[in-house]
Motif scaffolding. Structure first.
Motif, short mmCIF file in Angstrom:
data_model
loop_
_atom_site.label_atom_id
_atom_site.label_comp_id
_atom_site.label_asym_id
_atom_site.label_seq_id
_atom_site.Cartn_x
_atom_site.Cartn_y
_atom_site.Cartn_z
N MET A 1 0.85 -1.20 0.00
CA MET A 1 0.00 0.00 0.00
C MET A 1 0.88 1.24 0.00
SD MET A 1 -3.04 1.48 0.24
CE MET A 1 -4.28 0.40 0.94
N LEU A 2 0.60 2.14 -0.93
CA LEU A 2 1.28 3.43 -0.99
C LEU A 2 0.40 4.46 -0.29
CD1 LEU A 2 3.47 5.40 -2.10
CD2 LEU A 2 2.02 5.63 -4.14
N ILE A 3 0.98 5.20 0.65
CA ILE A 3 0.25 6.25 1.36
C ILE A 3 0.86 7.60 1.03
CG2 ILE A 3 -0.44 7.14 3.62
CD1 ILE A 3 -0.43 4.32 4.68
N LEU A 4 0.01 8.52 0.59
CA LEU A 4 0.44 9.87 0.23
C LEU A 4 -0.35 10.87 1.07
CD1 LEU A 4 0.55 9.31 -3.61
CD2 LEU A 4 2.53 10.00 -2.24
N GLY A 5 0.36 11.66 1.88
CA GLY A 5 -0.28 12.64 2.73
C GLY A 5 -0.53 13.96 2.03
N SER A 6 -1.14 14.88 2.75
CA SER A 6 -1.55 16.16 2.18
C SER A 6 -0.38 16.93 1.57
CB SER A 6 -2.22 17.01 3.26
OG SER A 6 -2.52 18.29 2.78
N GLY A 7 0.74 17.00 2.29
CA GLY A 7 1.88 17.74 1.77
C GLY A 7 2.41 17.15 0.49
N GLU A 8 2.42 15.84 0.40
CA GLU A 8 2.92 15.19 -0.82
C GLU A 8 1.96 15.38 -1.99
OE1 GLU A 8 5.36 11.53 1.28
OE2 GLU A 8 3.16 11.59 1.39
N ALA A 97 -6.29 -5.51 -11.46
CA ALA A 97 -5.90 -6.90 -11.69
C ALA A 97 -6.38 -7.82 -10.56
CB ALA A 97 -4.39 -7.02 -11.85
N THR A 98 -6.29 -7.33 -9.32
CA THR A 98 -6.61 -8.16 -8.17
C THR A 98 -7.76 -7.61 -7.33
OG1 THR A 98 -5.08 -7.02 -6.67
CG2 THR A 98 -4.18 -8.83 -8.02
N GLY A 99 -8.11 -6.34 -7.53
CA GLY A 99 -9.12 -5.69 -6.68
C GLY A 99 -8.58 -5.20 -5.36
N GLN A 100 -7.33 -5.48 -5.06
CA GLN A 100 -6.77 -5.09 -3.77
C GLN A 100 -6.55 -3.58 -3.70
OE1 GLN A 100 -3.23 -7.55 -3.75
NE2 GLN A 100 -4.22 -9.08 -2.44
N PRO A 101 -6.80 -2.97 -2.55
CA PRO A 101 -6.44 -1.56 -2.39
C PRO A 101 -4.93 -1.41 -2.48
CG PRO A 101 -7.03 -2.52 -0.27
CD PRO A 101 -7.35 -3.56 -1.30
N GLU A 102 -4.48 -0.43 -3.28
CA GLU A 102 -3.04 -0.30 -3.47
C GLU A 102 -2.52 1.11 -3.22
OE1 GLU A 102 -2.40 -1.72 -7.40
OE2 GLU A 102 -3.37 -0.01 -8.39
N ALA A 103 -3.41 2.08 -3.03
CA ALA A 103 -2.95 3.43 -2.71
C ALA A 103 -4.00 4.13 -1.86
CB ALA A 103 -2.68 4.23 -3.98
N LEU A 104 -3.54 4.86 -0.85
CA LEU A 104 -4.38 5.68 0.02
C LEU A 104 -3.83 7.10 -0.03
CD1 LEU A 104 -6.55 6.10 2.25
CD2 LEU A 104 -4.80 5.43 3.91
N LEU A 105 -4.66 8.03 -0.50
CA LEU A 105 -4.23 9.41 -0.66
C LEU A 105 -5.10 10.34 0.17
CD1 LEU A 105 -4.30 7.87 -3.69
CD2 LEU A 105 -3.16 9.99 -4.35
N GLU A 106 -4.48 11.35 0.78
CA GLU A 106 -5.26 12.42 1.40
C GLU A 106 -6.11 13.04 0.31
OE1 GLU A 106 -6.92 15.85 2.85
OE2 GLU A 106 -5.43 16.00 1.25
N GLY A 107 -7.42 13.16 0.56
CA GLY A 107 -8.33 13.49 -0.52
C GLY A 107 -8.88 14.90 -0.57
N SER A 108 -8.74 15.70 0.49
CA SER A 108 -9.37 17.02 0.47
C SER A 108 -8.71 17.94 -0.55
CB SER A 108 -9.36 17.65 1.86
OG SER A 108 -8.05 17.96 2.27
N VAL A 109 -7.40 17.82 -0.70
CA VAL A 109 -6.70 18.63 -1.70
C VAL A 109 -7.12 18.20 -3.10
CG1 VAL A 109 -4.44 19.27 -2.64
CG2 VAL A 109 -4.74 19.03 -0.16
N ILE A 110 -7.17 16.90 -3.33
CA ILE A 110 -7.61 16.39 -4.62
C ILE A 110 -9.03 16.85 -4.92
CG2 ILE A 110 -8.31 14.24 -5.80
CD1 ILE A 110 -5.84 12.93 -4.47
N SER A 111 -9.92 16.76 -3.92
CA SER A 111 -11.31 17.16 -4.10
C SER A 111 -11.43 18.64 -4.44
CB SER A 111 -12.10 16.84 -2.83
OG SER A 111 -13.48 17.03 -3.03
N ALA A 112 -10.67 19.48 -3.73
CA ALA A 112 -10.73 20.92 -3.98
C ALA A 112 -10.20 21.26 -5.36
CB ALA A 112 -9.94 21.67 -2.91
N ARG A 113 -9.10 20.62 -5.76
CA ARG A 113 -8.50 20.93 -7.06
C ARG A 113 -9.37 20.45 -8.21
NH1 ARG A 113 -2.90 22.22 -6.17
NH2 ARG A 113 -2.92 23.21 -4.11
#
Length: 339
Positions: A1-8, A97-113
């Motif tokens: 799992m790749l985790i990306l926070g707000s700053g990233e 390919a597998t349905g597995q969760p593979e990335a978790l991203l902070e979403g408020s910045v994405i949502s706003a943009r």
């Protein structure tokens, strides 16, 4: 799992307005061409707390390398009184390919943009014979500022902004921030929402209103209203306008202004077009000079996926994010999962 926070996430998206706009445009075209799956959003509401909500937006985007996932976004307007952001969110991307969760991203910045890019794209596409050189912003929050930044990217002739908020001090702080960011942009604070509506022929509504509280009576003929918050306008103003939406089935629900207009009229004949159809037609759209045009985007989950995938890909090349190698069970024998 790749985790990306707000700053990233911000590191990837800051200064990438052209890429963000292109991703949103592509998502709209794919949706128009039937290459998406978009179940209705799920609204989690609370019996004794009608102001707050959490929304789940599952989606599939059928590009050459398809993307599936969900945005889980909370809107708690009272947070601002405590110095917190109104909205908080997370986006999960799943492997196709597998349905597995593979990335978790902070979403408020994405949502706003993506919201800002959607509004700016509409402003650029739903053009006028008279260039838009000013914009009125009703609602002085994060979304309003992001929309203004994106509008500056698509409308280089934008020279003035008039802002309005129920909280005058909030509007003043917002205006000061605008002057600091864009010293050459003429910035004024309106005395009322109606004054702001009349100031320019491009208007953006980005409030936390839960029910209609405005009409378009004060708008000049030929005005484009970017109705981002969806519940500001009285149904009669919707019925009198030229209406462009992102998806009629999604936007005509959950007591939006368009939903109320549909209930009042008994049909959806007041909707003229979708933004995807306008983009796909290849024909320039000219809003009528004698009526108000309203763009009401529900905010499709496919847009969040498009930006989340953009962030994930660029983050990889920049070496950003934290990898959790043992987030999922190791192999088929690690234990059964129901569901």
């Amino acid at each position: 799992m790749l985790i990306l926070g707000s700053g990233e996430v911000r590191q990837v998206l800051d200064g990438a307005e052209d890429e963000v706009l292109a991703a949103v445009r592509r998502a709209y075209l794919l949706h128009e061409r039937g290459r998406t799956a978009l179940p209705h959003s799920v609204f989690l509401r609370f019996p004794d707390d009608p102001r707050n909500r959490i929304i789940g937006l599952p989606a599939y985007l059928g590009e050459d390398e398809p993307v599936a996932g969900i945005k889980w976004i909370a809107s708690f307007p009272g947070n601002t009184a405590s110095g917190l952001e109104r909205a908080s969110a997370a986006v999960i991307l799943n492997s196709m390919a597998t349905g597995q969760p593979e990335a978790l991203l902070e979403g408020s910045v994405i949502s706003a943009r993506r919201t800002a890019a959607s509004a700016a794209l509409a402003a650029a596409v739903l053009g006028s014979s008279v260039p838009d050189t000013g914009v009125s912003l009703v609602g002085c929050g994060v979304i309003g500022f992001e929309i203004l930044a994106c509008l500056r990217a698509v409308l280089p002739g934008l020279a003035a902004v008039t802002v309005s908020d129920l909280d005058r001090s909030r509007a003043e702080v917002f205006a000061a921030r605008c002057r600091d960011r864009w010293p050459g942009l003429r910035t004024e604070v309106a005395g009322s929402a109606e004054e702001a509506l009349a100031a320019h022929r491009l208007v953006c509504l980005a409030t936390t209103a839960a029910a209609p509280h405005l009409t378009t009576d004060a708008c000049r003929p030929g005005t484009l209203v970017l109705h981002v918050s969806l519940r500001d306008l009285a149904p009669r103003s919707i019925l009198a306008a030229v209406n462009v939406v992102d998806d009629a089935d999604h936007v005509c629900r959950e007591s939006t202004s368009l939903h109320l207009a549909e209930q009042l009229s008994g049909n959806r004949d007041f909707i003229s077009a979708s933004i995807g159809s306008v983009l796909d037609s290849g024909t320039p759209f000219r809003r009528p000079g004698d009526r108000v045009t309203v763009f009401s985007p529900f905010g499709l989950g496919t847009l969040d996926l498009a930006l989340a995938d953009l962030v994930r890909r660029r983050a990889g090349s920049l070496g950003l994010g934290t990898w959790i190698p043992d987030f999922l069970p190791a192999g088929a024998g690690a234990g059964a999962v129901s569901g």
